[in-house]
Motif scaffolding. Structure first.
Motif, short mmCIF file in Angstrom:
data_model
loop_
_atom_site.label_atom_id
_atom_site.label_comp_id
_atom_site.label_asym_id
_atom_site.label_seq_id
_atom_site.Cartn_x
_atom_site.Cartn_y
_atom_site.Cartn_z
N SER A 1 61.87 56.95 -32.13
CA SER A 1 61.88 56.87 -30.66
C SER A 1 62.44 55.54 -30.19
O SER A 1 62.20 54.49 -30.80
CB SER A 1 60.47 57.07 -30.10
N THR A 2 63.17 55.59 -29.07
CA THR A 2 63.73 54.37 -28.49
C THR A 2 62.97 53.92 -27.25
O THR A 2 63.35 52.91 -26.63
CB THR A 2 65.22 54.58 -28.14
N ASP A 3 61.94 54.65 -26.86
CA ASP A 3 61.10 54.24 -25.74
C ASP A 3 59.82 53.59 -26.29
O ASP A 3 59.83 53.03 -27.38
CB ASP A 3 60.82 55.42 -24.81
N GLN A 4 58.72 53.70 -25.57
CA GLN A 4 57.46 53.09 -25.98
C GLN A 4 56.53 54.06 -26.71
O GLN A 4 55.32 53.81 -26.80
CB GLN A 4 56.75 52.51 -24.75
N SER A 5 57.09 55.15 -27.24
CA SER A 5 56.25 56.15 -27.90
C SER A 5 55.44 55.56 -29.05
O SER A 5 54.24 55.83 -29.20
CB SER A 5 57.11 57.30 -28.43
N LEU A 6 56.09 54.77 -29.91
CA LEU A 6 55.39 54.21 -31.06
C LEU A 6 54.24 53.32 -30.63
O LEU A 6 53.14 53.38 -31.21
CB LEU A 6 56.36 53.44 -31.95
N GLN A 7 54.46 52.50 -29.62
CA GLN A 7 53.40 51.61 -29.14
C GLN A 7 52.22 52.42 -28.60
O GLN A 7 51.05 52.07 -28.83
CB GLN A 7 53.94 50.68 -28.05
N GLU A 8 52.52 53.52 -27.88
CA GLU A 8 51.44 54.37 -27.36
C GLU A 8 50.69 55.05 -28.50
O GLU A 8 49.46 55.18 -28.47
CB GLU A 8 52.03 55.43 -26.43
N ILE A 9 51.42 55.49 -29.52
CA ILE A 9 50.79 56.13 -30.68
C ILE A 9 49.89 55.14 -31.42
O ILE A 9 48.77 55.49 -31.84
CB ILE A 9 51.88 56.68 -31.62
N GLU A 10 50.36 53.92 -31.60
CA GLU A 10 49.57 52.90 -32.29
C GLU A 10 48.26 52.62 -31.56
O GLU A 10 47.20 52.45 -32.19
CB GLU A 10 50.40 51.62 -32.44
N SER B 1 63.32 68.77 -38.04
CA SER B 1 62.97 69.32 -39.34
C SER B 1 62.53 68.22 -40.31
O SER B 1 61.59 68.41 -41.09
CB SER B 1 64.15 70.10 -39.93
N ALA B 2 63.20 67.08 -40.27
CA ALA B 2 62.81 65.95 -41.12
C ALA B 2 61.42 65.45 -40.76
O ALA B 2 60.61 65.10 -41.64
CB ALA B 2 63.83 64.82 -41.00
N ALA B 3 61.12 65.41 -39.46
CA ALA B 3 59.80 64.95 -39.02
C ALA B 3 58.71 65.91 -39.49
O ALA B 3 57.62 65.48 -39.92
CB ALA B 3 59.77 64.82 -37.50
N ILE B 4 58.98 67.20 -39.40
CA ILE B 4 58.00 68.19 -39.86
C ILE B 4 57.79 68.06 -41.36
O ILE B 4 56.65 68.07 -41.85
CB ILE B 4 58.47 69.62 -39.51
N LYS B 5 58.87 67.93 -42.12
CA LYS B 5 58.75 67.78 -43.57
C LYS B 5 57.95 66.55 -43.94
O LYS B 5 57.07 66.60 -44.81
CB LYS B 5 60.13 67.72 -44.23
N ALA B 6 58.25 65.43 -43.30
CA ALA B 6 57.51 64.19 -43.59
C ALA B 6 56.03 64.38 -43.29
O ALA B 6 55.16 63.92 -44.05
CB ALA B 6 58.08 63.03 -42.78
N PHE C 1 43.29 60.48 -35.25
CA PHE C 1 44.74 60.37 -35.15
C PHE C 1 45.30 59.35 -36.14
O PHE C 1 44.76 58.24 -36.27
CB PHE C 1 45.15 59.99 -33.72
N GLU C 2 46.39 59.74 -36.81
CA GLU C 2 47.11 58.86 -37.71
C GLU C 2 48.60 58.96 -37.37
O GLU C 2 49.01 59.85 -36.61
CB GLU C 2 46.86 59.24 -39.17
N PHE C 3 49.42 58.08 -37.96
CA PHE C 3 50.86 58.18 -37.67
C PHE C 3 51.69 57.67 -38.83
O PHE C 3 51.23 56.89 -39.68
CB PHE C 3 51.22 57.39 -36.40
N ILE C 4 52.91 58.14 -38.89
CA ILE C 4 53.97 57.56 -39.69
C ILE C 4 55.17 57.41 -38.75
O ILE C 4 55.28 58.13 -37.76
CB ILE C 4 54.35 58.40 -40.93
N SER C 5 56.05 56.47 -39.06
CA SER C 5 57.17 56.21 -38.15
C SER C 5 58.46 56.03 -38.96
O SER C 5 58.49 55.27 -39.94
CB SER C 5 56.89 54.94 -37.34
N PHE C 6 59.50 56.74 -38.56
CA PHE C 6 60.80 56.65 -39.23
C PHE C 6 61.52 55.36 -38.83
O PHE C 6 61.33 54.83 -37.74
CB PHE C 6 61.69 57.83 -38.85
N GLU C 7 62.40 54.91 -39.71
CA GLU C 7 63.26 53.77 -39.39
C GLU C 7 64.24 54.12 -38.27
O GLU C 7 64.56 53.29 -37.43
CB GLU C 7 64.04 53.33 -40.63
#
Length: 242
Positions: free
Chosen positions: A44-53, A74-79, A62-68
């Motif tokens: 994400s290029t907005d503040q999604s990751l910060q909100e998730i954290e 499909s890649a997100a679902i697989k991960a 709730f847990e999270f992983i974040s792509f580079e």
């Protein structure tokens, strides 16, 4: 108690993260499963990751992983499937056009089926989106014969070991029922509610709803026709496949 991880791919959905937490509150209280949510931040290029954290810091459900960088749905679902540590894995979109409470109706079928998937009733999408989706479902079923009327419904529960064994490719999220059948699994389709999008923007348009699924359907049909299938009649070997 059986466990489940609900995977939620996120790409630029900052405004919708608090609503996801609120929507899952009643589900966590009602489910018979040991349930968690795994956010997959798809670059994400907005503040999604910060909100998730923030959410994951305050709530153990709730847990999270974040792509580079952005890798696609499909890649997100697989991960999410790969990183889940549970008996079952679920999937729902971050836009909450489907309701996590509908997962509860799936639970009665977990012992009998390997995949339970939704059929969106009274879809609240645009005419063009509904038309393209209907055509894509008709074309897919004509070639793949999965007998599912809404293959792309973003409300699914699948056995974890089966989920990670599926062949993954860009666009595979539209073909999970057919791929499960190809692996010898059993599936059940159930009606689920559908709501208008409230936050964020759709990541799909007419071009990638028709051309890409058309080509992917041909590819999946090729895989089904070329699938290696055998049954052992007898053996004296003590070695068994993993």
């Amino acid at each position: 108690m059986a466990s489940i991880t609900i995977v939620i791919p996120v790409y630029n959905e900052e405004a919708g993260i608090p609503a996801i937490v609120e929507a899952f509150g009643p589900y966590f209280k009602s489910t018979s499963l040991n349930a968690k949510v795994l956010f997959v931040n798809d670059g994400s290029t907005d503040q999604s990751l910060q909100e998730i954290e923030k959410v994951c810091l305050l709530n153990d459900h709730f847990e999270f992983i974040s792509f580079e960088k952005n890798a696609g749905l499909s890649a997100a679902i697989k991960a999410g499937f790969d990183y889940s540590q549970s008996d079952w894995v679920g999937y729902i979109d971050a836009d909450l056009q489907t309701d996590p409470m509908d997962f509860l109706s799936y639970e009665a079928f977990l012992g009998e089926f390997d995949l339970i998937t939704g059929k969106r009733v009274n879809r609240k999408d645009s005419f063009v989106k509904n038309l393209s989706s209907s055509f894509a479902n008709w074309f897919r079923d004509s070639l793949l014969h999965d007998h599912v009327s809404d293959s792309g419904c973003p409300l699914k529960i699948i056995r974890k070991d089966l989920a990670v064994s599926l062949p993954f490719f860009k666009g595979m999220h539209r073909f999970i029922p057919a791929l499960v059948l190809m692996q010898g699994g059993k599936l059940k389709e159930l009606p689920v509610s559908h709501f208008p999008r409230v936050t964020g923007k759709s990541k799909f348009h007419l071009w990638n709803r028709l051309l890409s699924p058309f080509l992917d359907t041909l590819a999946v049909r090729w895989m089904m026709k070329r699938k290696i299938d055998y049954k052992i009649r007898s053996t004296n070997s003590l070695t068994h496949p993993n």
